[in-house]
Design a protein around this motif. Sequence first.
Motif, PDB file in Angstrom:
ATOM      1  N   THR A  55       0.827  -1.345   0.013  1.00 27.95           N
ATOM      2  CA  THR A  55       0.016   0.050  -0.221  1.00 27.95           C
ATOM      3  C   THR A  55       0.954   1.312   0.035  1.00 27.95           C
ATOM      4  O   THR A  55       0.628   2.158  -0.674  1.00 27.95           O
ATOM      5  CB  THR A  55      -0.963  -0.013   1.306  1.00 27.95           C
ATOM      6  OG1 THR A  55      -1.705  -1.247   1.350  1.00 27.95           O
ATOM      7  CG2 THR A  55      -1.849   1.160   1.211  1.00 27.95           C
ATOM      8  N   GLU A  56       1.880   1.199   0.832  1.00 31.06           N
ATOM      9  CA  GLU A  56       2.967   2.455   0.883  1.00 31.06           C
ATOM     10  C   GLU A  56       3.515   2.600  -0.556  1.00 31.06           C
ATOM     11  O   GLU A  56       3.517   3.696  -0.874  1.00 31.06           O
ATOM     12  CB  GLU A  56       3.906   2.153   1.901  1.00 31.06           C
ATOM     13  CG  GLU A  56       4.830   3.355   2.205  1.00 31.06           C
ATOM     14  CD  GLU A  56       5.737   2.996   3.324  1.00 31.06           C
ATOM     15  OE1 GLU A  56       6.841   2.340   2.875  1.00 31.06           O
ATOM     16  OE2 GLU A  56       5.420   3.360   4.254  1.00 31.06           O
ATOM     17  N   ASP A  57       3.917   1.491  -1.238  1.00 29.83           N
ATOM     18  CA  ASP A  57       4.448   1.702  -2.532  1.00 29.83           C
ATOM     19  C   ASP A  57       3.499   2.365  -3.380  1.00 29.83           C
ATOM     20  O   ASP A  57       3.857   3.362  -4.153  1.00 29.83           O
ATOM     21  CB  ASP A  57       4.934   0.327  -2.965  1.00 29.83           C
ATOM     22  CG  ASP A  57       6.389  -0.006  -2.406  1.00 29.83           C
ATOM     23  OD1 ASP A  57       6.904   0.583  -1.638  1.00 29.83           O
ATOM     24  OD2 ASP A  57       6.774  -1.176  -2.508  1.00 29.83           O
ATOM     25  N   ILE A  58       2.148   1.835  -3.375  1.00 26.33           N
ATOM     26  CA  ILE A  58       1.173   2.438  -4.349  1.00 26.33           C
ATOM     27  C   ILE A  58       1.064   3.852  -4.096  1.00 26.33           C
ATOM     28  O   ILE A  58       0.968   4.514  -5.016  1.00 26.33           O
ATOM     29  CB  ILE A  58       0.021   1.379  -4.202  1.00 26.33           C
ATOM     30  CG1 ILE A  58       0.239   0.059  -4.815  1.00 26.33           C
ATOM     31  CG2 ILE A  58      -1.218   2.356  -4.988  1.00 26.33           C
ATOM     32  CD1 ILE A  58      -1.079  -0.855  -4.388  1.00 26.33           C
ATOM     33  N   LEU A  59       0.731   4.014  -2.872  1.00 21.44           N
ATOM     34  CA  LEU A  59       0.684   5.752  -2.531  1.00 21.44           C
ATOM     35  C   LEU A  59       1.835   6.520  -2.982  1.00 21.44           C
ATOM     36  O   LEU A  59       1.707   7.387  -3.503  1.00 21.44           O
ATOM     37  CB  LEU A  59       0.421   5.790  -1.006  1.00 21.44           C
ATOM     38  CG  LEU A  59      -0.778   5.396  -0.569  1.00 21.44           C
ATOM     39  CD1 LEU A  59      -0.803   5.397   1.104  1.00 21.44           C
ATOM     40  CD2 LEU A  59      -2.070   5.893  -0.973  1.00 21.44           C
ATOM     41  N   GLN A  61       3.880   5.807  -5.493  1.00 23.85           N
ATOM     42  CA  GLN A  61       3.683   6.025  -7.048  1.00 23.85           C
ATOM     43  C   GLN A  61       2.616   6.880  -7.455  1.00 23.85           C
ATOM     44  O   GLN A  61       2.935   7.714  -8.281  1.00 23.85           O
ATOM     45  CB  GLN A  61       3.388   4.487  -7.514  1.00 23.85           C
ATOM     46  CG  GLN A  61       4.516   3.466  -7.582  1.00 23.85           C
ATOM     47  CD  GLN A  61       4.301   2.156  -8.211  1.00 23.85           C
ATOM     48  OE1 GLN A  61       2.996   1.905  -8.327  1.00 23.85           O
ATOM     49  NE2 GLN A  61       5.052   1.060  -7.913  1.00 23.85           N
ATOM     50  N   LYS A  62       1.603   7.106  -6.809  1.00 22.41           N
ATOM     51  CA  LYS A  62       0.357   7.838  -7.065  1.00 22.41           C
ATOM     52  C   LYS A  62       0.945   9.365  -6.746  1.00 22.41           C
ATOM     53  O   LYS A  62       0.717  10.196  -7.573  1.00 22.41           O
ATOM     54  CB  LYS A  62      -0.827   7.744  -6.290  1.00 22.41           C
ATOM     55  CG  LYS A  62      -1.669   6.577  -6.885  1.00 22.41           C
ATOM     56  CD  LYS A  62      -2.819   6.147  -6.119  1.00 22.41           C
ATOM     57  CE  LYS A  62      -3.603   4.884  -6.737  1.00 22.41           C
ATOM     58  NZ  LYS A  62      -4.827   4.800  -5.776  1.00 22.41           N
ATOM     59  N   ALA A  63       1.780   9.477  -5.717  1.00 26.09           N
ATOM     60  CA  ALA A  63       2.333  10.947  -5.448  1.00 26.09           C
ATOM     61  C   ALA A  63       3.299  11.340  -6.436  1.00 26.09           C
ATOM     62  O   ALA A  63       3.325  12.540  -6.398  1.00 26.09           O
ATOM     63  CB  ALA A  63       2.950  10.798  -4.012  1.00 26.09           C
ATOM     64  N   HIS A  64       3.982  10.520  -7.104  1.00 26.35           N
ATOM     65  CA  HIS A  64       5.166  11.000  -8.010  1.00 26.35           C
ATOM     66  C   HIS A  64       4.359  11.395  -9.524  1.00 26.35           C
ATOM     67  O   HIS A  64       5.068  11.676 -10.380  1.00 26.35           O
ATOM     68  CB  HIS A  64       5.945   9.637  -8.083  1.00 26.35           C
ATOM     69  CG  HIS A  64       7.079   9.657  -6.928  1.00 26.35           C
ATOM     70  ND1 HIS A  64       6.637   9.935  -5.729  1.00 26.35           N
ATOM     71  CD2 HIS A  64       8.336   9.713  -6.963  1.00 26.35           C
ATOM     72  CE1 HIS A  64       7.777  10.247  -5.024  1.00 26.35           C
ATOM     73  NE2 HIS A  64       8.593   9.876  -5.449  1.00 26.35           N
ATOM     74  N   LYS A  65       3.137  10.929  -9.630  1.00 29.48           N
ATOM     75  CA  LYS A  65       2.285  11.056 -10.963  1.00 29.48           C
ATOM     76  C   LYS A  65       2.012  12.391 -11.296  1.00 29.48           C
ATOM     77  O   LYS A  65       1.712  13.353 -10.253  1.00 29.48           O
ATOM     78  CB  LYS A  65       1.163  10.193 -11.276  1.00 29.48           C
ATOM     79  CG  LYS A  65       1.725   8.949 -11.262  1.00 29.48           C
ATOM     80  CD  LYS A  65       0.467   7.743 -11.573  1.00 29.48           C
ATOM     81  CE  LYS A  65       1.194   6.433 -11.953  1.00 29.48           C
ATOM     82  NZ  LYS A  65       0.030   5.628 -12.214  1.00 29.48           N
TER      83      LYS A  65
END
Length: 65
Positions: A55-59, A61-65
């Motif tokens: 979940t942390e990785d997904i968040l 990745q979303k923050a870097h888009k």
Amino acid sequence: MGSGIISIENLQEKIEKTRRCMYRLYSENPSNPRVIEVSQSLDELLNELGRKLETEDILKQKAHK
């Protein structure tokens, strides 16, 4: 954080304590039924850690888009 959410760091500490407990129980008596109980608890903790890290990785990745 009184909502019952455990941090990744606290979860890692709990995993290490549980692992040490399992090793101690096994070294004292490999046939002790508690070894399996503690092992299952450890599995649950490791699964929870895996979900949290995912979940942390997904968040991130979303923050870097």
